[in-house]
Design a protein around this motif. Structure first.
Motif, PDB file in Angstrom:
ATOM      1  N   LEU A 201      42.921  35.987  35.404  1.00 21.53           N
ATOM      2  CA  LEU A 201      43.803  36.346  34.132  1.00 21.53           C
ATOM      3  C   LEU A 201      43.684  37.762  34.494  1.00 21.53           C
ATOM      4  O   LEU A 201      44.080  38.390  35.380  1.00 21.53           O
ATOM      5  N   GLN A 202      44.885  38.032  33.303  1.00 22.40           N
ATOM      6  CA  GLN A 202      45.009  39.723  33.363  1.00 22.40           C
ATOM      7  C   GLN A 202      43.870  40.585  34.108  1.00 22.40           C
ATOM      8  O   GLN A 202      43.528  41.603  34.183  1.00 22.40           O
ATOM      9  N   HIS A 203      42.584  39.820  32.447  1.00 17.61           N
ATOM     10  CA  HIS A 203      41.592  41.073  32.835  1.00 17.61           C
ATOM     11  C   HIS A 203      40.271  40.590  33.579  1.00 17.61           C
ATOM     12  O   HIS A 203      39.552  39.414  33.627  1.00 17.61           O
ATOM     13  N   PRO A 204      39.856  41.309  35.241  1.00 19.61           N
ATOM     14  CA  PRO A 204      39.535  40.395  36.191  1.00 19.61           C
ATOM     15  C   PRO A 204      37.137  40.420  35.694  1.00 19.61           C
ATOM     16  O   PRO A 204      37.393  38.928  36.284  1.00 19.61           O
ATOM     17  N   GLU A 205      37.438  40.648  34.787  1.00 18.92           N
ATOM     18  CA  GLU A 205      35.443  40.737  34.666  1.00 18.92           C
ATOM     19  C   GLU A 205      35.549  39.575  33.659  1.00 18.92           C
ATOM     20  O   GLU A 205      34.648  38.729  33.827  1.00 18.92           O
ATOM     21  N   SER A 206      36.534  39.125  33.121  1.00 16.53           N
ATOM     22  CA  SER A 206      36.573  38.320  32.101  1.00 16.53           C
ATOM     23  C   SER A 206      36.285  36.634  33.047  1.00 16.53           C
ATOM     24  O   SER A 206      36.080  35.034  31.975  1.00 16.53           O
ATOM     25  N   GLN A 207      36.929  36.134  33.778  1.00 20.02           N
ATOM     26  CA  GLN A 207      36.269  35.352  34.981  1.00 20.02           C
ATOM     27  C   GLN A 207      35.381  35.488  35.984  1.00 20.02           C
ATOM     28  O   GLN A 207      35.334  34.388  36.581  1.00 20.02           O
ATOM     29  N   HIS A 208      34.332  36.400  35.697  1.00 24.53           N
ATOM     30  CA  HIS A 208      33.894  36.609  37.022  1.00 24.53           C
ATOM     31  C   HIS A 208      32.173  35.100  36.456  1.00 24.53           C
ATOM     32  O   HIS A 208      32.543  35.161  34.969  1.00 24.53           O
ATOM     33  N   ILE A 209      31.820  34.925  37.713  1.00 20.63           N
ATOM     34  CA  ILE A 209      30.709  33.774  37.180  1.00 20.63           C
ATOM     35  C   ILE A 209      29.599  34.482  37.834  1.00 20.63           C
ATOM     36  O   ILE A 209      28.243  34.338  37.522  1.00 20.63           O
ATOM     37  N   GLY A 210      29.880  34.688  39.425  1.00 18.22           N
ATOM     38  CA  GLY A 210      28.216  35.575  39.990  1.00 18.22           C
ATOM     39  C   GLY A 210      28.764  36.966  39.812  1.00 18.22           C
ATOM     40  O   GLY A 210      29.554  38.113  39.294  1.00 18.22           O
ATOM     41  N   ASP A 211      27.641  37.949  41.214  1.00 10.39           N
ATOM     42  CA  ASP A 211      27.364  39.769  40.896  1.00 10.39           C
ATOM     43  C   ASP A 211      28.122  39.967  41.917  1.00 10.39           C
ATOM     44  O   ASP A 211      27.888  40.599  42.275  1.00 10.39           O
ATOM     45  N   THR A 212      27.846  39.224  43.050  1.00 12.03           N
ATOM     46  CA  THR A 212      29.330  39.759  44.319  1.00 12.03           C
ATOM     47  C   THR A 212      30.317  38.753  44.702  1.00 12.03           C
ATOM     48  O   THR A 212      30.709  37.339  44.058  1.00 12.03           O
ATOM     49  N   PRO A 213      31.763  39.190  45.838  1.00 12.41           N
ATOM     50  CA  PRO A 213      31.847  38.199  45.956  1.00 12.41           C
ATOM     51  C   PRO A 213      32.221  37.339  46.482  1.00 12.41           C
ATOM     52  O   PRO A 213      32.387  35.608  46.330  1.00 12.41           O
TER      53      PRO A 213
ATOM     54  N   THR B 146      41.884  26.205  29.324  1.00 11.97           N
ATOM     55  CA  THR B 146      41.083  27.584  28.330  1.00 11.97           C
ATOM     56  C   THR B 146      41.441  27.678  26.396  1.00 11.97           C
ATOM     57  O   THR B 146      40.443  28.111  25.936  1.00 11.97           O
ATOM     58  N   CYS B 147      42.761  27.256  26.657  1.00 13.96           N
ATOM     59  CA  CYS B 147      43.257  27.791  25.064  1.00 13.96           C
ATOM     60  C   CYS B 147      43.477  26.134  24.877  1.00 13.96           C
ATOM     61  O   CYS B 147      44.194  25.636  25.246  1.00 13.96           O
ATOM     62  N   ARG B 148      43.575  25.254  23.271  1.00 12.13           N
ATOM     63  CA  ARG B 148      43.376  24.469  23.043  1.00 12.13           C
ATOM     64  C   ARG B 148      44.221  25.030  22.391  1.00 12.13           C
ATOM     65  O   ARG B 148      44.696  25.171  20.992  1.00 12.13           O
TER      66      ARG B 148
ATOM     67  N   LYS C 181      38.258  44.902  41.373  1.00 10.29           N
ATOM     68  CA  LYS C 181      37.701  43.424  41.188  1.00 10.29           C
ATOM     69  C   LYS C 181      39.209  42.062  41.383  1.00 10.29           C
ATOM     70  O   LYS C 181      38.577  40.784  41.565  1.00 10.29           O
ATOM     71  N   GLN C 182      40.127  42.492  40.519  1.00 11.51           N
ATOM     72  CA  GLN C 182      40.658  41.472  40.285  1.00 11.51           C
ATOM     73  C   GLN C 182      41.864  40.993  41.769  1.00 11.51           C
ATOM     74  O   GLN C 182      42.272  39.376  41.671  1.00 11.51           O
ATOM     75  N   LEU C 183      41.555  41.626  43.147  1.00  8.56           N
ATOM     76  CA  LEU C 183      41.453  41.462  44.416  1.00  8.56           C
ATOM     77  C   LEU C 183      40.783  40.023  44.804  1.00  8.56           C
ATOM     78  O   LEU C 183      41.113  39.296  45.638  1.00  8.56           O
ATOM     79  N   VAL C 184      39.609  40.367  43.945  1.00 10.46           N
ATOM     80  CA  VAL C 184      38.627  39.418  45.022  1.00 10.46           C
ATOM     81  C   VAL C 184      39.010  38.356  43.642  1.00 10.46           C
ATOM     82  O   VAL C 184      39.162  37.381  44.636  1.00 10.46           O
ATOM     83  N   ASN C 185      39.601  38.492  42.385  1.00  7.66           N
ATOM     84  CA  ASN C 185      39.488  37.388  42.023  1.00  7.66           C
ATOM     85  C   ASN C 185      41.293  36.541  42.660  1.00  7.66           C
ATOM     86  O   ASN C 185      41.290  34.997  42.727  1.00  7.66           O
ATOM     87  N   ILE C 186      41.975  36.949  42.913  1.00  4.71           N
ATOM     88  CA  ILE C 186      43.098  36.313  43.690  1.00  4.71           C
ATOM     89  C   ILE C 186      42.606  35.735  45.024  1.00  4.71           C
ATOM     90  O   ILE C 186      43.149  34.176  45.352  1.00  4.71           O
TER      91      ILE C 186
END
Length: 276
Positions: free
Chosen positions: A79-91, A59-61, A138-143
């Motif tokens: 990532l450190q900020h969970p909202e920055s990688q959400h694609i959908g609206d639910t788990p 994601t960084c060139r 939200k972070q636990l959902v990402n993990i």
């Protein structure tokens, strides 16, 4: 260069434009990550840790140097900020996106979602709106979504920053389980007590690699070096975890502690031997 590497950075640099010129986030970094490693990345704020995560995840060139990745490698990130990688609206939508190449039936996907959420301590419906969850949830959902894919390599940038102590311990435990099952882990953190499972520590300072080696050497120094000299951890300006501070204090007091413990269990065993 080893033929078994997953990712190799060669004189990699990243510069960001600023009002007065450019800020160097990574400076001529050469780094090799091999299968099966648990690499803990440490360093002061602004030292380049999160930029490294972005480079590894694509994601960084780079502005100079190059990165070589093994072909057909599945790499996932948290990532450190969970909202920055959400694609959908639910788990459920997050899992569906993460697993969209697995050709799973609806029932198979439902079971994976349920088990993955329970694995990280979340007892909630996969249809729960993400915007109703706390930052830690939200972070636990990402993990959970990242682990559900059983990736070859997992890059976690401050994954426990928003979690309470019990949840942090749980995440460490489930990532450790994935590591034991073959996932290579890059764990980026400012909580040095989380380095207990590391096979290697890479410490950054001002965008460059200031240390790359064994955790015991990072926290206690080279055994061949004169006693009382500054450790690599101290030279970088970081405070060692409580276990290491305690062990170093005992050594300085002349209590005959020869072990170099990283965990509370190791420290307890080392102290108990002093009492025999």
């Amino acid at each position: 260069m080893s033929s078994s590497f997953f990712i190799a950075l060669q004189e990699a640099s990243v510069k960001y434009p600023t009002g007065s010129g450019a800020h160097t986030a990574l400076a001529n970094v050469t780094l090799l990550i091999e299968p099966g490693e648990w690499v803990t990345v440490a360093g002061p704020n602004g030292s380049g840790k999160s930029t490294l995560a972005g480079v590894l995840l694509g994601t960084c060139r780079l502005t100079a140097g190059r990165m070589v990745r093994k072909e057909h490698m599945d790499i996932r990130g948290v990532l450190q900020h969970p909202e920055s990688q959400h694609i959908g609206d639910t788990p459920a939508e997050e899992f569906a996106f993460a697993l969209n190449d697995r050709h799973l039936s609806k029932e198979e996907l439902r079971q994976i979602q349920k088990q993955a959420l329970l694995r990280v301590g979340l007892e909630l419906s996969p249809e729960t709106p993400l915007n109703s969850l706390s930052g830690g949830q939200k972070q636990l959902v990402n993990i959970a979504a990242a682990l559900a894919t059983a990736p070859d390599m997992l890059v976690l940038d401050e994954p426990t920053a928003m979690l309470d102590p019990a949840a942090r311990e749980l995440v460490l435990r489930v990532v450790r389980q994935a590591h034991l099952q073959g996932t290579t882990v890059v764990w980026i953190t400012h909580r040095l007590e989380e380095a207990v499972y590391a096979s290697r520590i890479v410490a950054f300072r001002e965008g460059g690699v200031a240390f790359d080696g064994a955790p015991e050497t990072f926290f206690y120094g080279d055994p061949a070096t004169a006693s009382g000299s500054e450790t690599p951890c101290e030279r970088i300006g970081l405070d060692p975890p409580f276990v290491v501070q305690t062990a170093l204090h005992l050594k300085k007091k002349g209590h005959g502690l020869t072990a170099r413990p990283l965990s509370f269990d190791d420290l307890a065993k080392a102290v108990s031997r002093l009492c025999l």
